[in-house]
Write an enzyme that holds these catalytic residues in place. Structure first.
Site, PDB file in Angstrom:
ATOM      1  N   ASP A  52       0.825  -1.200   0.000  1.00  0.00           N
ATOM      2  CA  ASP A  52       0.000   0.000   0.000  1.00  0.00           C
ATOM      3  C   ASP A  52       0.866   1.260   0.000  1.00  0.00           C
ATOM      4  O   ASP A  52       1.762   1.414   0.821  1.00  0.00           O
ATOM      5  CB  ASP A  52      -0.886  -0.025   1.252  1.00  0.00           C
ATOM      6  CG  ASP A  52      -2.103   0.853   1.154  1.00  0.00           C
ATOM      7  OD1 ASP A  52      -2.004   1.962   0.605  1.00  0.00           O
ATOM      8  OD2 ASP A  52      -3.177   0.440   1.651  1.00  0.00           O
ATOM      9  N   THR A  91      -7.009   3.749  -1.853  1.00  0.00           N
ATOM     10  CA  THR A  91      -6.729   2.360  -1.484  1.00  0.00           C
ATOM     11  C   THR A  91      -7.748   1.381  -2.051  1.00  0.00           C
ATOM     12  O   THR A  91      -7.387   0.363  -2.637  1.00  0.00           O
ATOM     13  CB  THR A  91      -6.683   2.238   0.045  1.00  0.00           C
ATOM     14  OG1 THR A  91      -5.696   3.135   0.549  1.00  0.00           O
ATOM     15  CG2 THR A  91      -6.338   0.825   0.470  1.00  0.00           C
ATOM     16  N   ASN A 112     -12.677   5.260  -1.718  1.00  0.00           N
ATOM     17  CA  ASN A 112     -12.804   4.581  -0.429  1.00  0.00           C
ATOM     18  C   ASN A 112     -14.206   4.753   0.138  1.00  0.00           C
ATOM     19  O   ASN A 112     -14.737   3.863   0.800  1.00  0.00           O
ATOM     20  CB  ASN A 112     -11.787   5.134   0.567  1.00  0.00           C
ATOM     21  CG  ASN A 112     -10.369   4.707   0.268  1.00  0.00           C
ATOM     22  OD1 ASN A 112     -10.123   3.779  -0.505  1.00  0.00           O
ATOM     23  ND2 ASN A 112      -9.408   5.385   0.874  1.00  0.00           N
ATOM     24  N   ASP A 174      -8.998  -4.221   5.736  1.00  0.00           N
ATOM     25  CA  ASP A 174     -10.097  -5.029   5.215  1.00  0.00           C
ATOM     26  C   ASP A 174     -10.304  -4.795   3.728  1.00  0.00           C
ATOM     27  O   ASP A 174     -10.534  -5.726   2.958  1.00  0.00           O
ATOM     28  CB  ASP A 174     -11.389  -4.786   6.004  1.00  0.00           C
ATOM     29  CG  ASP A 174     -11.808  -3.321   6.107  1.00  0.00           C
ATOM     30  OD1 ASP A 174     -11.233  -2.458   5.409  1.00  0.00           O
ATOM     31  OD2 ASP A 174     -12.718  -3.036   6.912  1.00  0.00           O
ATOM     32  N   ARG A 175     -10.207  -3.534   3.275  1.00  0.00           N
ATOM     33  CA  ARG A 175     -10.464  -3.261   1.871  1.00  0.00           C
ATOM     34  C   ARG A 175      -9.424  -3.885   0.959  1.00  0.00           C
ATOM     35  O   ARG A 175      -9.721  -4.203  -0.200  1.00  0.00           O
ATOM     36  CB  ARG A 175     -10.578  -1.755   1.614  1.00  0.00           C
ATOM     37  CG  ARG A 175      -9.447  -0.869   2.119  1.00  0.00           C
ATOM     38  CD  ARG A 175      -9.863   0.589   1.980  1.00  0.00           C
ATOM     39  NE  ARG A 175      -8.882   1.557   2.446  1.00  0.00           N
ATOM     40  CZ  ARG A 175      -8.837   2.059   3.677  1.00  0.00           C
ATOM     41  NH1 ARG A 175      -9.707   1.630   4.588  1.00  0.00           N
ATOM     42  NH2 ARG A 175      -7.942   2.966   4.002  1.00  0.00           N
ATOM     43  N   ASP A 301       1.736   2.576   3.746  1.00  0.00           N
ATOM     44  CA  ASP A 301       0.702   3.601   3.640  1.00  0.00           C
ATOM     45  C   ASP A 301       0.524   4.341   4.962  1.00  0.00           C
ATOM     46  O   ASP A 301       0.479   5.573   4.995  1.00  0.00           O
ATOM     47  CB  ASP A 301      -0.617   2.953   3.228  1.00  0.00           C
ATOM     48  CG  ASP A 301      -1.719   3.977   2.989  1.00  0.00           C
ATOM     49  OD1 ASP A 301      -1.626   4.733   2.005  1.00  0.00           O
ATOM     50  OD2 ASP A 301      -2.677   4.016   3.787  1.00  0.00           O
ATOM     51  N   ASP A 346      -1.352  -0.232  -4.684  1.00  0.00           N
ATOM     52  CA  ASP A 346      -2.696   0.266  -4.968  1.00  0.00           C
ATOM     53  C   ASP A 346      -2.700   1.719  -5.424  1.00  0.00           C
ATOM     54  O   ASP A 346      -3.659   2.179  -6.042  1.00  0.00           O
ATOM     55  CB  ASP A 346      -3.589   0.116  -3.740  1.00  0.00           C
ATOM     56  CG  ASP A 346      -2.989   0.760  -2.497  1.00  0.00           C
ATOM     57  OD1 ASP A 346      -1.762   1.017  -2.467  1.00  0.00           O
ATOM     58  OD2 ASP A 346      -3.737   1.008  -1.538  1.00  0.00           O
ATOM     59  N   HIS A 347      -1.651   2.452  -5.140  1.00  0.00           N
ATOM     60  CA  HIS A 347      -1.511   3.857  -5.537  1.00  0.00           C
ATOM     61  C   HIS A 347      -0.135   4.340  -5.114  1.00  0.00           C
ATOM     62  O   HIS A 347       0.599   3.629  -4.415  1.00  0.00           O
ATOM     63  CB  HIS A 347      -2.595   4.742  -4.890  1.00  0.00           C
ATOM     64  CG  HIS A 347      -2.658   4.620  -3.399  1.00  0.00           C
ATOM     65  ND1 HIS A 347      -1.703   5.146  -2.562  1.00  0.00           N
ATOM     66  CD2 HIS A 347      -3.557   3.989  -2.584  1.00  0.00           C
ATOM     67  CE1 HIS A 347      -2.009   4.860  -1.302  1.00  0.00           C
ATOM     68  NE2 HIS A 347      -3.133   4.165  -1.290  1.00  0.00           N
TER      69      HIS A 347
END
Length: 553
Positions: A52, A91, A112, A174-175, A301, A346-347
Site C-alpha cells: 500500500d 486504497t 474509499n 479489510d479493503r 501507507d 494500490d496507488h
C-alpha cells in the site's frame, strides 16, 4: 551496514506461526542466481502482493538499497512504470484493479467512500468494504463485506475453472483483503484496528489464533526504537508540519499502542507471518489445481500518511519491508512449492508539503479551507434561495442533495462548477455528463487527459454530480495532524505510478521501462497457469525474455 528489525517481531512470528527467523544482520547484496532452466510448466501457487502506497518514485529511490526480498524480485521481470491509471488513486479503487483486471469504472469501487443518499444514516456516506444494510451499521462501525465489488477476481476465475483451487487473502486492511480476494475465498483475514478479524461467520484457524494472541502480546509491551541503517542517517532530519515534528522517528511505541503498531513495520511482519502460516498449514500449492495466496501490506501507507515518504521513518520502513519479504520468500522456498510472485501497489503518493518546500519544490501548497463543498454549498444555497444543504461530498466526488428542487439542480451544478473552476488550486471541476460522454481511454496511460482518467473511475450508480481535481502539488489536507500529514488521491502521476514486479524461480530477468497498467496483472498471471480470460480492461504482459511468449498467441 543494513540492520534488521528489532528481534521481537520476527521472533514473535517464528514462535506463533513457525516463520523462520533470519540472522539479525542483513547479508551482502544478493548475487545473481545460478542459471536454471526456464519454467515450462504452470506454477502451483500464485503469490499476489500489494504494498500500500508503494509509489514508483519510492521504488526508484530505494531499489539500489534493497538486499532482501526486493533484490530477489529485481531478478525477475520488472515494470518500474506501472499505472493505477484512473483518477481516484485511493486504497479501495486501487486494490479493486489488481486482481480483477478491471478499472474502477467496471469494478464499481470509485473511491474509499462515496455518498448514497438512500442510506439510512445522517452523513449518507458508504464505505467501500461494508454492508450498510446491516441494522445499526455506520460508516465508522460497520460489517465488512464484499457487497460493492461488481466483478469477479482472479481467485474466483480460478475457482470457476477448477473448484479445487484454494484462495487465501490476508492483509493489514479489510479493503485490501476483500477487494483482492473477492466473493469466494477459503480464508480471508485483516487487521481491524484491534486484532486480525474476518467476516462474522468465519472461525479462526489455528494459525490465525496464534497470530491474534502473539500480536496482542506484542502490543501489550512497549517497543524501543528500531535500528537506523547508516544510509538512512542523511535523511533523518526534523521537519515541522503544523504542530508536529517529524523526520527522525524510529517507531518507539508505548505499551498498548495499537495505532502505533499499525503504523510501523511490525504489522507487515505479522501479515507475512500469518500468510506463510496459512500457506503451510493448508499445504497451498500441493494440490491438483493452482492456488492463490494474496497478501496486502499496509504499513508503508500508514507510515506515509503519518510521517511522509521521506525521513527516517520511511527509510526504516523500506529496509524492514525488504528484509521481511526476504524472510517470507525464504520460508516459502522451504515448503518446496513452485510459486510465482506478482508485487505491485494500490496507488502512489508524494511527500508532505513542508518537506517538499525545503526540497526544491517551493510551489507545494496545502489545500485552502475555502475548497470545502459544505462551505461552497452554503454560499450557493444562500444565493439561490434554497433551504438546507445543497452539496454533499465524499473524497473528490460532490453530489447535489436530493432535497434540492429538480428545477434548480442544473443551476446548482453550473454555479458549483463556476465557483470551483475559478479557484486557483483546482485543475478541473468535471460534471458527470462530461465524464459519462467520454469514451473509455486507450493507449499509454501517461498520455490520458484528465477526462479520460476520470472516465476510468466513473460509475453511474455511485459517482457524484461533480468530480473535483486539484492541481499538481496541492496536498488535500489543509492542516496536518497526528497520523495524517500527507495523502494521495490525485489524478497526477506521482499518485498513479507504481512498480509491477514478477518473479518465479528460473525466470529470465528483464526490465521494461515503458508504461503498463495494474489491470494487466490478471491476464498476465492467468496466462501462466493456462486460464483463459476475456473481456478484461487489461492485456497479457509477456514474461518471456526471448522471442517466445507467455501470452496466448
Amino acid at each position: 551496514m543494513n540492520v534488521r528489525i528489532a528481534a521481537l517481531p520476527l521472533a514473535l512470528m517464528s514462535a506463533a506461526i513457525a516463520l523462520p527467523v533470519a540472522a539479525q544482520q542483513a547479508p551482502a547484496p544478493a548475487a545473481a542466481p545460478a542459471a536454471a532452466p526456464a519454467p515450462t510448466t504452470p506454477p502451483k501457487l500464485i503469490v499476489a502482493i500489494s504494498v500500500d502506497q508503494f509509489s514508483a518514485d519510492l521504488f526508484a529511490q530505494y531499489r539500489n538499497r534493497f538486499t532482501g526480498g526486493f533484490a530477489r524480485l529485481l531478478q525477475g521481470v520488472v515494470f518500474p512504470s506501472g499505472y493505477q491509471s484512473h483518477a481516484a488513486t485511493e486504497t479501495c479503487p486501487g486494490h479493486s484493479t489488481i486482481l480483477t483486471g478491471m478499472r474502477p469504472a467496471h469494478t464499481g469501487i470509485i473511491a474509499n467512500t462515496w455518498v448514497d443518499q438512500k442510506a439510512g444514516r445522517a452523513d449518507k456516506l458508504v464505505y467501500c468494504a461494508e454492508d450498510e444494510r446491516v441494522p445499526g451499521s455506520t460508516h465508522d462501525d460497520y460489517t465488512a463485506s464484499d457487497l460493492h465489488l461488481k466483478v469477479p477476481t482472479l481467485g474466483e476465475m480460478m475457482k470457476a475453472a477448477n473448484p479445487a483451487t484454494r484462495v487465501v487473502s490476508v492483509a493489514g486492511k479489510d479493503r485490501a483483503a476483500i477487494m483482492m480476494g473477492g466473493h469466494k475465498v477459503d480464508e480471508l483475514w485483516f487487521w481491524n484496528g484491534k486484532t486480525f478479524a474476518s467476516y462474522a461467520d468465519r472461525k479462526a484457524p489455528p494459525t490465525v489464533v496464534r497470530a491474534q494472541t502473539a500480536v496482542a502480546d506484542l502490543i501489550a509491551k512497549p517497543q524501543g526504537p528500531l535500528p537506523l541503517p547508516n544510509w538512512c542517517a542523511a535523511i533523518a532530519r526534523p521537519v515541522q508540519a503544523g504542530a508536529l515534528t517529524l523526520g527522525t522517528g524510529r517507531f518507539e511505541r508505548a505499551a498498548g499502542d495499537a495505532k502505533g503498531f499499525r503504523a510501523s513495520p511490525a504489522i507487515d511482519t505479522a501479515v507475512l507471518g500469518m500468510a506463510y502460516g496459512l500457506a503451510k498449514d493448508m499445504k497451498l500449492g500441493t494440490g491438483a489445481a493452482p492456488d492463490l495466496l494474496i497478501v496486502g501490506l499496509s504499513a508503508t501507507d500508514y507510515v506515509g500518511h503519518s510521517y511522509g515518504t521521506q525521513g527516517s521513518e520511511m527509510c526504516i520502513q523500506m529496509n524492514e519491508l525488504d528484509l521481511a519479504l526476504e524472510t517470507f520468500f525464504d520460508a516459502l522456498d522451504g515448503l518446496g512449492v513452485d510459486y510465482e510472485v506478482a508485487l505491485t501497489a494500490d496507488h502512489g503518493a508524494h511527500d508532505l508539503t513542508e518537506r517538499q518546500v525545503q526540497h526544491a519544490m517551493p510551489m507545494e501548497t496545502r489545500l485552502d479551507a475555502g475548497f470545502s463543498p459544505k462551505k461552497v454549498g452554503a454560499e450557493i444555497a444562500k444565493d439561490l434561495g434554497i433551504a438546507g444543504p445543497v452539496l454533499i461530498a465524499a473524497e473528490s466526488d460532490v453530489y447535489v442533495a436530493n432535497d434540492v428542487p429538480a428545477a434548480k439542480r442544473a443551476r446548482v451544478i453550473a454555479e458549483a462548477v463556476r465557483r470551483y473552476t475559478a479557484m486557483p488550486q483546482i485543475a478541473a471541476a468535471l460534471t458527470r455528463e462530461q465524464i459519462a460522454a467520454t469514451p473509455m481511454p486507450k493507449g499509454s496511460p501517461e498520455n490520458w487527459t484528465l477526462l479520460e482518467r476520470a472516465r476510468a473511475s466513473f460509475d453511474a450508480e455511485r459517482s457524484g454530480d461533480i468530480l473535483l481535481l486539484t492541481k499538481p502539488r496541492v496536498t488535500p489536507i489543509p492542516v496536518p495532524g497526528p497520523g495524517y500529514v500527507e495523502t494521495h488521491g490525485s489524478p497526477w502521476d506521482y499518485d498513479r505510478r507504481v512498480p509491477i514486479l514478477f518473479w518465479r524461480k528460473g525466470i529470465a530477468p528483464f526490465e521494461q521501462p515503458l508504461s503498463v497498467e495494474t489491470v494487466d496483472i490478471v491476464p498476465t498471471l492467468a496466462a501462466t497457469i493456462g486460464l483463459p480470460v476475456s473481456g478484461l480492461d487489461g492485456r497479457c504482459l509477456d514474461l518471456d525474455a526471448t522471442a517466445a511468449s507467455t501470452c496466448p498467441r
